[in-house]
Design an enzyme around this catalytic site. Structure first.
Site, PDB file in Angstrom:
ATOM      1  N   ASN A  49       0.798  -1.229   0.000  1.00  0.00           N
ATOM      2  CA  ASN A  49       0.000   0.000   0.000  1.00  0.00           C
ATOM      3  C   ASN A  49       0.830   1.277   0.000  1.00  0.00           C
ATOM      4  O   ASN A  49       0.299   2.348  -0.272  1.00  0.00           O
ATOM      5  CB  ASN A  49      -0.950   0.013   1.206  1.00  0.00           C
ATOM      6  CG  ASN A  49      -0.219  -0.172   2.521  1.00  0.00           C
ATOM      7  OD1 ASN A  49       0.413  -1.194   2.737  1.00  0.00           O
ATOM      8  ND2 ASN A  49      -0.304   0.807   3.400  1.00  0.00           N
ATOM      9  N   GLN A  98      -5.187  -3.621  -1.812  1.00  0.00           N
ATOM     10  CA  GLN A  98      -4.638  -2.613  -2.728  1.00  0.00           C
ATOM     11  C   GLN A  98      -4.485  -3.126  -4.158  1.00  0.00           C
ATOM     12  O   GLN A  98      -4.195  -2.333  -5.065  1.00  0.00           O
ATOM     13  CB  GLN A  98      -3.287  -2.101  -2.220  1.00  0.00           C
ATOM     14  CG  GLN A  98      -3.382  -1.256  -0.967  1.00  0.00           C
ATOM     15  CD  GLN A  98      -4.098   0.057  -1.169  1.00  0.00           C
ATOM     16  OE1 GLN A  98      -4.329   0.482  -2.297  1.00  0.00           O
ATOM     17  NE2 GLN A  98      -4.462   0.701  -0.082  1.00  0.00           N
ATOM     18  N   SER A 157     -11.705  -4.963   0.134  1.00  0.00           N
ATOM     19  CA  SER A 157     -12.392  -3.895   0.858  1.00  0.00           C
ATOM     20  C   SER A 157     -13.153  -3.012  -0.115  1.00  0.00           C
ATOM     21  O   SER A 157     -12.645  -2.684  -1.195  1.00  0.00           O
ATOM     22  CB  SER A 157     -11.377  -3.065   1.641  1.00  0.00           C
ATOM     23  OG  SER A 157     -11.986  -1.962   2.267  1.00  0.00           O
ATOM     24  N   HIS A 166     -14.217   0.308   0.168  1.00  0.00           N
ATOM     25  CA  HIS A 166     -13.915   1.725  -0.026  1.00  0.00           C
ATOM     26  C   HIS A 166     -12.616   1.967  -0.778  1.00  0.00           C
ATOM     27  O   HIS A 166     -12.297   3.112  -1.112  1.00  0.00           O
ATOM     28  CB  HIS A 166     -13.923   2.470   1.318  1.00  0.00           C
ATOM     29  CG  HIS A 166     -12.714   2.290   2.161  1.00  0.00           C
ATOM     30  ND1 HIS A 166     -11.763   3.270   2.330  1.00  0.00           N
ATOM     31  CD2 HIS A 166     -12.303   1.244   2.920  1.00  0.00           C
ATOM     32  CE1 HIS A 166     -10.823   2.842   3.150  1.00  0.00           C
ATOM     33  NE2 HIS A 166     -11.120   1.616   3.528  1.00  0.00           N
ATOM     34  N   THR A 185     -25.913  -8.646  12.146  1.00  0.00           N
ATOM     35  CA  THR A 185     -26.794  -8.351  11.010  1.00  0.00           C
ATOM     36  C   THR A 185     -26.017  -7.634   9.914  1.00  0.00           C
ATOM     37  O   THR A 185     -25.306  -6.663  10.179  1.00  0.00           O
ATOM     38  CB  THR A 185     -27.986  -7.478  11.471  1.00  0.00           C
ATOM     39  OG1 THR A 185     -28.680  -8.168  12.508  1.00  0.00           O
ATOM     40  CG2 THR A 185     -28.930  -7.206  10.322  1.00  0.00           C
ATOM     41  N   CYS A 237      -3.792   4.659   7.485  1.00  0.00           N
ATOM     42  CA  CYS A 237      -4.161   4.012   8.741  1.00  0.00           C
ATOM     43  C   CYS A 237      -3.149   4.279   9.844  1.00  0.00           C
ATOM     44  O   CYS A 237      -3.419   4.052  11.009  1.00  0.00           O
ATOM     45  CB  CYS A 237      -4.297   2.503   8.536  1.00  0.00           C
ATOM     46  SG  CYS A 237      -5.611   2.074   7.401  1.00  0.00           S
TER      47      CYS A 237
END
Length: 388
Positions: free
Chosen positions: A153, A183, A204, A206, A246, A332
């Site tokens: 990344n 990535q 992922s 996003h 859920t 991050c």
């Protein structure tokens, strides 16, 4: 004025198709576990998204539990690593092999597993390539899991997982293979779990123009049959018992819509990234900014730049004031102000790592955007060096 955005490895803008699907799903508020019509409609959206992701990974027929939705890529990594390690905890094999440049979502789980008594061996990625000799030396019958990211990344290095995982299976036949492909998924090349030899694949939403708060883990059906992975999060038994809670139907539905929109155009996007990558490298070549290019294969949407004795934070503010968004290493961990372990593993000095920027592209970036970035970097270097 709309900012020029070059921080797509941190997160991406939501596609119109994903936004529309999310709004549609919000209006369908039924619980997918309910049997009434609103529940069935939500369940159908869940299935639709699961099938979209399966198609993008080259899966022809889905087995229950093969695609598990999570709250993010970090949770998917945690399920893959803890789920596999804890299924094996009482066996003789207790060695895990990984790299020295993993994302914190993997590295921090590895540290926790070490505290639990597992042995973790980290393979060198100096220059952006896996040290296959080190890997060969680390493999034996005590290895039960190998986890290596597909694309770094911070440097864009594209690791040769096919060779690494094949070697692991020869030396450690019972090994379970995992890749954090966050990535690389839909950005650098088409791959399937089988083509790279992965039993577990983390992705992922996003990072591919879907919403934040959704991830997924591909699980090889043979692991499910042999009960070689166990749930990490317990509760109501959703996601075939592997991830209770859920499901986030609006987020998952939007994830599927983003994948369906991007996947058919992947080849065009990759060619676009390659063109912009080359334009940026050429534009900076005559100036005192180094592009840290991996020695082997690399993903064209990520470039790491080393500034001439200017701290990355200073340049970030300079560019931001001119409407240009880039980052310093992984989003991050940027706020922690730690020196990037991935850049040190690549071979950068601490000073170089502290003077590095990451530029990450998306399909909407244009030649004009890249030219404005080059111009701003040139201006920044000239003025910031003068006042230093």
């Amino acid at each position: 004025m709309q900012p020029i955005y070059f921080d797509n490895s941190a997160t991406t803008a939501l596609l119109p198709e994903a936004r529309q699907k999310m709004l549609e799903a919000i209006d369908c508020y039924g619980n997918p576990s309910s049997y009434h019509q609103l529940g069935r409609k939500s369940a159908a959206m869940l299935t639709e998204a699961r099938e979209a992701i399966a198609r993008s990974l080259g899966l022809r027929r889905l087995t229950p539990g093969e695609i598990v939705f999570t709250s993010c890529g970090s949770e998917a990594n945690t399920l893959a690593l803890f789920g596999t390690a804890h299924a094996k905890a009482r066996r003789t094999a207790n060695r895990i092999v990984t790299t020295d440049s993993e994302h914190p979502a993997v590295e921090n789980v590895m540290r926790e597993l070490e505290r639990e008594g597992f042995e973790v061996v980290r393979i060198s990625t100096r220059g952006g390539a896996l040290d296959m000799a080190q890997l060969d030396a680390a493999l034996n019958d005590r290895v039960f899991m190998i986890s290596m990211m597909l694309v770094n990344n911070e440097t864009g290095a594209l690791y040769d997982l096919k060779t690494a995982f094949s070697l692991a299976r020869v030396r450690s036949p019972q090994v379970i293979t995992h890749t954090d492909a966050v990535q690389g998924y839909l950005k650098c090349r088409r791959f399937t779990p089988a083509s790279i030899g992965a039993d577990l694949v983390t992705i992922s939403a996003h990072k591919v123009h879907g919403p934040k708060g959704v991830g997924a883990l591909y699980i090889n059906p043979t692991l499910l049959k042999a009960k070689q992975i166990v749930p990490w999060l317990h509760g109501g038994g959703q996601e075939n018992g592997l991830r209770s809670g859920t499901e986030n139907i609006p987020g998952i539905a939007a994830f599927g819509a983003a994948v369906d929109a991007l996947y058919p155009k992947m080849d065009d996007y990759i060619a676009h990234f390659e063109y912009l990558h080359e334009r940026l490298v050429k534009g900076l070549h005559a100036f005192d900014i180094e592009v840290k290019q991996p020695t082997g294969a690399y993903a064209p949407h990520i470039l790491n730049l080393t500034l001439p004795n200017i701290k990355s934070e200073v340049m970030l503010h300079f560019l931001d004031a001119r409407g240009i968004c880039v980052s310093a290493g992984s989003a991050c961990s940027t706020r922690s102000r730690h020196i990037s372990s991935a850049l040190l593993a690549f071979g950068a000095t601490e000073r170089e790592a502290d003077c590095s920027l990451r530029v990450s592209l998306c399909p909407d970036n244009t030649e004009e955007d890249v030219d404005k970035l080059i111009e701003a970097l040139h201006e920044g270097v000239s003025s910031l060096i003068r006042i230093r």
